[in-house]
Design a protein around this motif. Structure first.
Motif, PDB file in Angstrom:
ATOM      1  N   GLY A  93     -17.156 -11.625  52.881  1.00 46.53           N
ATOM      2  CA  GLY A  93     -18.337 -11.108  53.837  1.00 46.53           C
ATOM      3  C   GLY A  93     -19.604 -10.940  52.872  1.00 46.53           C
ATOM      4  O   GLY A  93     -20.546 -10.949  53.319  1.00 46.53           O
ATOM      5  N   ASP A  94     -19.425 -10.763  51.585  1.00 46.61           N
ATOM      6  CA  ASP A  94     -20.603 -10.422  50.795  1.00 46.61           C
ATOM      7  C   ASP A  94     -20.275 -11.089  49.275  1.00 46.61           C
ATOM      8  O   ASP A  94     -19.701 -10.448  48.446  1.00 46.61           O
ATOM      9  CB  ASP A  94     -20.852  -9.056  50.748  1.00 46.61           C
ATOM     10  N   SER A  95     -20.908 -11.978  49.166  1.00 43.55           N
ATOM     11  CA  SER A  95     -20.517 -12.694  47.591  1.00 43.55           C
ATOM     12  C   SER A  95     -21.443 -12.061  46.524  1.00 43.55           C
ATOM     13  O   SER A  95     -21.209 -12.655  45.447  1.00 43.55           O
ATOM     14  CB  SER A  95     -20.918 -14.104  47.709  1.00 43.55           C
ATOM     15  N   SER A  96     -22.287 -11.086  46.994  1.00 47.37           N
ATOM     16  CA  SER A  96     -23.057 -10.417  46.019  1.00 47.37           C
ATOM     17  C   SER A  96     -22.342  -9.332  45.348  1.00 47.37           C
ATOM     18  O   SER A  96     -22.868  -8.899  44.304  1.00 47.37           O
ATOM     19  CB  SER A  96     -24.367 -10.084  46.489  1.00 47.37           C
ATOM     20  N   ILE A  97     -21.217  -8.793  45.959  1.00 45.36           N
ATOM     21  CA  ILE A  97     -20.432  -7.763  45.390  1.00 45.36           C
ATOM     22  C   ILE A  97     -19.782  -8.464  44.073  1.00 45.36           C
ATOM     23  O   ILE A  97     -19.180  -9.553  43.949  1.00 45.36           O
ATOM     24  CB  ILE A  97     -19.483  -7.194  46.357  1.00 45.36           C
ATOM     25  N   TRP A  98     -19.808  -7.468  43.173  1.00 49.18           N
ATOM     26  CA  TRP A  98     -19.273  -8.085  41.686  1.00 49.18           C
ATOM     27  C   TRP A  98     -18.193  -7.090  41.404  1.00 49.18           C
ATOM     28  O   TRP A  98     -18.022  -6.106  41.896  1.00 49.18           O
ATOM     29  CB  TRP A  98     -20.076  -8.130  40.496  1.00 49.18           C
ATOM     30  N   ALA A  99     -17.264  -7.519  40.544  1.00 49.67           N
ATOM     31  CA  ALA A  99     -16.078  -6.631  39.976  1.00 49.67           C
ATOM     32  C   ALA A  99     -15.741  -6.962  38.791  1.00 49.67           C
ATOM     33  O   ALA A  99     -15.903  -8.046  38.472  1.00 49.67           O
ATOM     34  CB  ALA A  99     -14.810  -6.732  40.883  1.00 49.67           C
ATOM     35  N   GLN A 100     -15.427  -5.987  37.842  1.00 46.16           N
ATOM     36  CA  GLN A 100     -14.870  -6.138  36.411  1.00 46.16           C
ATOM     37  C   GLN A 100     -13.475  -5.163  36.163  1.00 46.16           C
ATOM     38  O   GLN A 100     -13.666  -3.890  36.987  1.00 46.16           O
ATOM     39  CB  GLN A 100     -15.975  -5.636  35.241  1.00 46.16           C
ATOM     40  N   VAL A 101     -12.787  -5.781  35.670  1.00 47.13           N
ATOM     41  CA  VAL A 101     -11.475  -4.987  35.344  1.00 47.13           C
ATOM     42  C   VAL A 101     -11.616  -4.737  33.627  1.00 47.13           C
ATOM     43  O   VAL A 101     -11.507  -5.754  33.000  1.00 47.13           O
ATOM     44  CB  VAL A 101     -10.148  -5.678  35.628  1.00 47.13           C
ATOM     45  N   VAL A 102     -11.674  -3.634  33.278  1.00 50.22           N
ATOM     46  CA  VAL A 102     -11.933  -3.153  31.935  1.00 50.22           C
ATOM     47  C   VAL A 102     -10.727  -2.395  31.584  1.00 50.22           C
ATOM     48  O   VAL A 102     -10.466  -1.374  31.870  1.00 50.22           O
ATOM     49  CB  VAL A 102     -13.160  -2.458  31.791  1.00 50.22           C
ATOM     50  N   ASP A 103     -10.039  -2.882  30.195  1.00 52.25           N
ATOM     51  CA  ASP A 103      -9.144  -2.171  29.656  1.00 52.25           C
ATOM     52  C   ASP A 103      -9.610  -0.841  28.809  1.00 52.25           C
ATOM     53  O   ASP A 103     -10.798  -0.388  28.814  1.00 52.25           O
ATOM     54  CB  ASP A 103      -8.203  -3.156  28.651  1.00 52.25           C
ATOM     55  N   SER A 104      -8.691  -0.066  28.292  1.00 51.18           N
ATOM     56  CA  SER A 104      -9.080   1.073  27.631  1.00 51.18           C
ATOM     57  C   SER A 104     -10.034   1.057  26.351  1.00 51.18           C
ATOM     58  O   SER A 104     -10.799   1.830  25.881  1.00 51.18           O
ATOM     59  CB  SER A 104      -7.800   1.924  27.018  1.00 51.18           C
ATOM     60  N   SER A 105      -9.871  -0.350  25.839  1.00 51.81           N
ATOM     61  CA  SER A 105     -10.854  -0.540  24.662  1.00 51.81           C
ATOM     62  C   SER A 105     -12.046  -0.906  24.795  1.00 51.81           C
ATOM     63  O   SER A 105     -13.112  -1.323  24.351  1.00 51.81           O
ATOM     64  CB  SER A 105     -10.254  -1.565  23.697  1.00 51.81           C
ATOM     65  N   GLY A 106     -12.401  -1.363  26.287  1.00 52.12           N
ATOM     66  CA  GLY A 106     -13.607  -1.378  26.728  1.00 52.12           C
ATOM     67  C   GLY A 106     -13.757  -2.865  26.931  1.00 52.12           C
ATOM     68  O   GLY A 106     -14.958  -3.490  27.120  1.00 52.12           O
ATOM     69  N   VAL A 148      -6.181   0.610  33.125  1.00 51.41           N
ATOM     70  CA  VAL A 148      -7.385  -0.400  33.121  1.00 51.41           C
ATOM     71  C   VAL A 148      -8.311   0.341  34.313  1.00 51.41           C
ATOM     72  O   VAL A 148      -7.820   1.235  35.086  1.00 51.41           O
ATOM     73  CB  VAL A 148      -7.149  -1.841  33.757  1.00 51.41           C
ATOM     74  N   VAL A 149      -9.599   0.133  34.377  1.00 50.01           N
ATOM     75  CA  VAL A 149     -10.508   0.734  35.271  1.00 50.01           C
ATOM     76  C   VAL A 149     -11.286  -0.561  35.990  1.00 50.01           C
ATOM     77  O   VAL A 149     -11.563  -1.395  35.500  1.00 50.01           O
ATOM     78  CB  VAL A 149     -11.551   1.551  34.740  1.00 50.01           C
ATOM     79  N   ILE A 150     -11.109  -0.521  37.200  1.00 46.20           N
ATOM     80  CA  ILE A 150     -11.780  -1.499  38.160  1.00 46.20           C
ATOM     81  C   ILE A 150     -13.138  -0.958  38.580  1.00 46.20           C
ATOM     82  O   ILE A 150     -13.122   0.078  39.333  1.00 46.20           O
ATOM     83  CB  ILE A 150     -10.878  -1.693  39.363  1.00 46.20           C
ATOM     84  N   TYR A 151     -14.127  -1.675  38.181  1.00 47.65           N
ATOM     85  CA  TYR A 151     -15.388  -1.337  38.669  1.00 47.65           C
ATOM     86  C   TYR A 151     -15.793  -2.238  39.766  1.00 47.65           C
ATOM     87  O   TYR A 151     -15.882  -3.466  39.345  1.00 47.65           O
ATOM     88  CB  TYR A 151     -16.451  -1.322  37.396  1.00 47.65           C
ATOM     89  N   VAL A 152     -16.474  -1.910  40.672  1.00 46.35           N
ATOM     90  CA  VAL A 152     -16.809  -2.596  41.846  1.00 46.35           C
ATOM     91  C   VAL A 152     -18.440  -2.149  42.315  1.00 46.35           C
ATOM     92  O   VAL A 152     -18.593  -0.990  42.419  1.00 46.35           O
ATOM     93  CB  VAL A 152     -16.030  -2.461  43.326  1.00 46.35           C
ATOM     94  N   GLY A 153     -19.337  -3.206  42.127  1.00 43.87           N
ATOM     95  CA  GLY A 153     -20.812  -2.795  42.656  1.00 43.87           C
ATOM     96  C   GLY A 153     -21.190  -3.693  43.465  1.00 43.87           C
ATOM     97  O   GLY A 153     -20.803  -4.954  43.642  1.00 43.87           O
ATOM     98  N   GLY A 154     -22.219  -3.151  44.120  1.00 39.19           N
ATOM     99  CA  GLY A 154     -22.932  -4.116  45.216  1.00 39.19           C
ATOM    100  C   GLY A 154     -24.475  -3.562  45.427  1.00 39.19           C
ATOM    101  O   GLY A 154     -24.820  -2.522  44.986  1.00 39.19           O
ATOM    102  N   SER A 155     -25.425  -4.514  45.522  1.00 35.45           N
ATOM    103  CA  SER A 155     -26.734  -4.134  45.652  1.00 35.45           C
ATOM    104  C   SER A 155     -27.161  -3.058  46.855  1.00 35.45           C
ATOM    105  O   SER A 155     -26.616  -3.389  47.838  1.00 35.45           O
ATOM    106  CB  SER A 155     -27.589  -5.392  45.891  1.00 35.45           C
ATOM    107  N   THR A 156     -27.910  -2.327  46.581  1.00 37.63           N
ATOM    108  CA  THR A 156     -28.458  -1.390  47.476  1.00 37.63           C
ATOM    109  C   THR A 156     -30.099  -1.810  47.897  1.00 37.63           C
ATOM    110  O   THR A 156     -30.775  -1.048  48.497  1.00 37.63           O
ATOM    111  CB  THR A 156     -28.378  -0.111  47.456  1.00 37.63           C
ATOM    112  N   GLN A 157     -30.149  -2.925  47.632  1.00 37.80           N
ATOM    113  CA  GLN A 157     -31.670  -3.364  47.878  1.00 37.80           C
ATOM    114  C   GLN A 157     -32.059  -3.074  49.316  1.00 37.80           C
ATOM    115  O   GLN A 157     -33.328  -3.047  49.804  1.00 37.80           O
ATOM    116  CB  GLN A 157     -31.798  -5.015  47.558  1.00 37.80           C
ATOM    117  N   LEU A 158     -31.177  -3.505  50.138  1.00 40.43           N
ATOM    118  CA  LEU A 158     -31.445  -3.322  51.555  1.00 40.43           C
ATOM    119  C   LEU A 158     -31.764  -2.000  52.015  1.00 40.43           C
ATOM    120  O   LEU A 158     -32.501  -1.943  52.866  1.00 40.43           O
ATOM    121  CB  LEU A 158     -30.048  -4.038  52.541  1.00 40.43           C
ATOM    122  N   LEU A 159     -31.141  -1.087  51.292  1.00 44.64           N
ATOM    123  CA  LEU A 159     -31.485   0.395  51.737  1.00 44.64           C
ATOM    124  C   LEU A 159     -33.133   0.561  51.361  1.00 44.64           C
ATOM    125  O   LEU A 159     -33.798   1.213  52.140  1.00 44.64           O
ATOM    126  CB  LEU A 159     -30.582   1.366  51.013  1.00 44.64           C
TER     127      LEU A 159
END
Length: 465
Positions: free
Chosen positions: A74-87, A138-149
């Motif tokens: 439903g929102d292709s602008s959302i991004w995600a990265q899976v980062v291990d302990s070494s970055g 690992v750390v999963i980072y998920v982000g989305g734009s708040t430009q609408l706000l």
């Protein structure tokens, strides 16, 4: 120089208050709606990010992380990265593919921070979730734009800049018209009342017949005008009657003096002096009675109250007042009341004077206690009596019944104020005074007049209103 603040109309004040209330209310409602809307959008963004992060986390736990990660539903602008302990970025969505880790999550923290050297992402919301995949954390980072706000905030602020002034101006116009229409009857009442002067107190303010504040105000003002008219009529009659009564003794004194001055050598000076003294005494009694009635009208008739033995007071009044007709006192025991002894003595003297003027052979004064709370004083004569139709009117000021005037033509008559004063004294003490006949013959004809005064024994009379 003293400066005076100009008076502002009630309509203007009410308009300003109504406009202020409307504007503040609209501003508060708008602020609440805007806050609710922004909070709802922010909550939806956070919910979407958490849901997508959970789905990626399930894949990480299962050890089946695809590369690249599938886009968020439903929102292709959302991004995600899976980062291990070494970055190092293990996998990511296609819209951030090839980019280094954008955020870091310090130990013991739940809020991610921008990674050093990471490109700026603008307005966005980012969440971080810790998982273990293939035995590696690992750390999963998920982000989305708040430009609408941001757009929403700017849009709301932009609309408020021109909507609130329009609401303010509209509130002023509507409030001015509505309040003016509401206050129009009040202005009409004011204009009608302003035109009523002391010479036309018979005029009344037209009543609408409604049972609202305006109707009750009109009814109250008309009631006040009724009382003012009645008071003015009483005052005019009083002044006219007083002028008439004062004219008679003054004319008699002047006539006597003019006769003596016209014939000083032949005038019967002792007779003229006696007549002048008689008329002057009558004039003095009349003036004293008028002053007493003025005090009664001002509710200052009673100077003080104290316990008084009504029987002893009646005995003293009978012995002190010379009467033409014999007086008999019936008082078996003391009867105490609370009142002004001087005024109560005057009440008894006035009733005795009236009975002596109209009685034939006998006057009977009775003092008794009717019940524990009421003392009764009666003064009965055997004169011609008073017709039932005149028994209320006889207490009016300057009223003398025609029969009394005819019977005592040429004799010293009263001022026409004695019974009125007696009633005022009785009323000031919280009591009443009534008239009945003394006897009735076998033909049913009534004879004599009995004045009955009822006074409270202990309780002070109610305050006059």
């Amino acid at each position: 120089m003293t400066r005076t603040v100009p008076n502002r109309s009630l309509r203007l004040r009410l308009t300003l208050l109504a406009t202020l209330a409307i504007t503040v209310t609209v501003a508060l409602v708008t602020a609440v709606l805007a806050f609710t809307m922004v909070s709802s959008v922010r909550s939806n963004v956070l919910t979407t990010l958490n849901a997508y992060g959970d789905s990626v986390g399930q894949s990480a736990t299962a050890g089946t992380l695809p590369n690249p990660l599938p886009p968020a539903p439903g929102d292709s602008s959302i991004w995600a990265q899976v980062v291990d302990s070494s970055g190092t970025v293990v996998t990511s969505t296609a819209n951030v593919a090839g980019q280094p880790a954008l955020y870091t999550l310090p130990a013991g923290r739940t809020t991610p921070q921008s990674a050093p050297g990471a490109p700026g992402r603008g307005d966005e919301r980012v969440i971080a979730q810790r998982y273990v995949t293939g035995g590696e954390p690992v750390v999963i980072y998920v982000g989305g734009s708040t430009q609408l706000l941001s757009y929403l905030d700017q849009d709301i602020q932009g609309h408020l800049l021109y909507v609130l002034p329009l609401i303010f101006l509209g509130a002023i116009g509507v409030s001015w018209l509505l309040i003016g229409r509401t206050l129009r009857p009040v202005e009409r009442i004011r204009a009608e009342a302003a035109e009523i002067t002391g010479s036309d107190l018979h005029r009344r303010i037209p009543e609408s017949g409604s049972d609202d504040e305006i109707g009750r105000l009109t009814h109250t003002l008309n009631g006040m005008l009724d009382r003012l008219e009645a008071s003015a009529d009483r005052q005019r009659r009083f002044v006219a009657d007083a002028s008439h009564e004062l004219r008679t003794p003054l004319a008699a004194v002047r006539t006597s003096m003019e006769v003596g001055l016209a014939h000083p050598d032949r005038a019967p000076w002792p007779e003229l002096a006696t007549r002048a003294v008689t008329e002057t005494t009558r004039l003095q009694r009349l003036v004293e009675a008028l002053l007493l009635l003025a005090r009664s009208d001002d509710n200052t008739l009673l100077r003080h109250r104290e316990p008084v033995d009504l029987a002893a007071l009646a005995r003293t009044a009978i012995s002190a007042a010379p009467t033409r007709v014999p007086v008999e006192l019936r008082a078996a025991r003391p009867v105490h009341v609370t009142g002004d002894p001087d005024q109560l003595a005057r009440l008894i003297r006035n009733l005795l004077d009236n009975a002596d003027r109209h009685g034939n052979h006998h006057i009977e004064v009775t003092v008794a206690q009717d019940d524990p709370d009421t003392a009764v004083l009666t003064v009965a004569d055997d004169g011609p009596g008073i017709a039932p139709a005149d028994r209320d009117r006889v207490f009016d000021r300057f009223v003398r019944l025609q029969a009394a005037r005819t019977r005592h033509a040429g004799e010293s008559t009263g001022t026409g104020l004695g019974l009125s004063i007696a009633r005022d004294i009785s009323t000031a003490h919280g009591g009443t005074i009534t008239i009945t006949h003394t006897t009735c013959d076998h033909d049913g004809r009534e004879h004599g007049a009995t004045f009955t005064v009822r006074l409270p024994t202990n309780a002070p009379p109610p305050e006059s209103t």
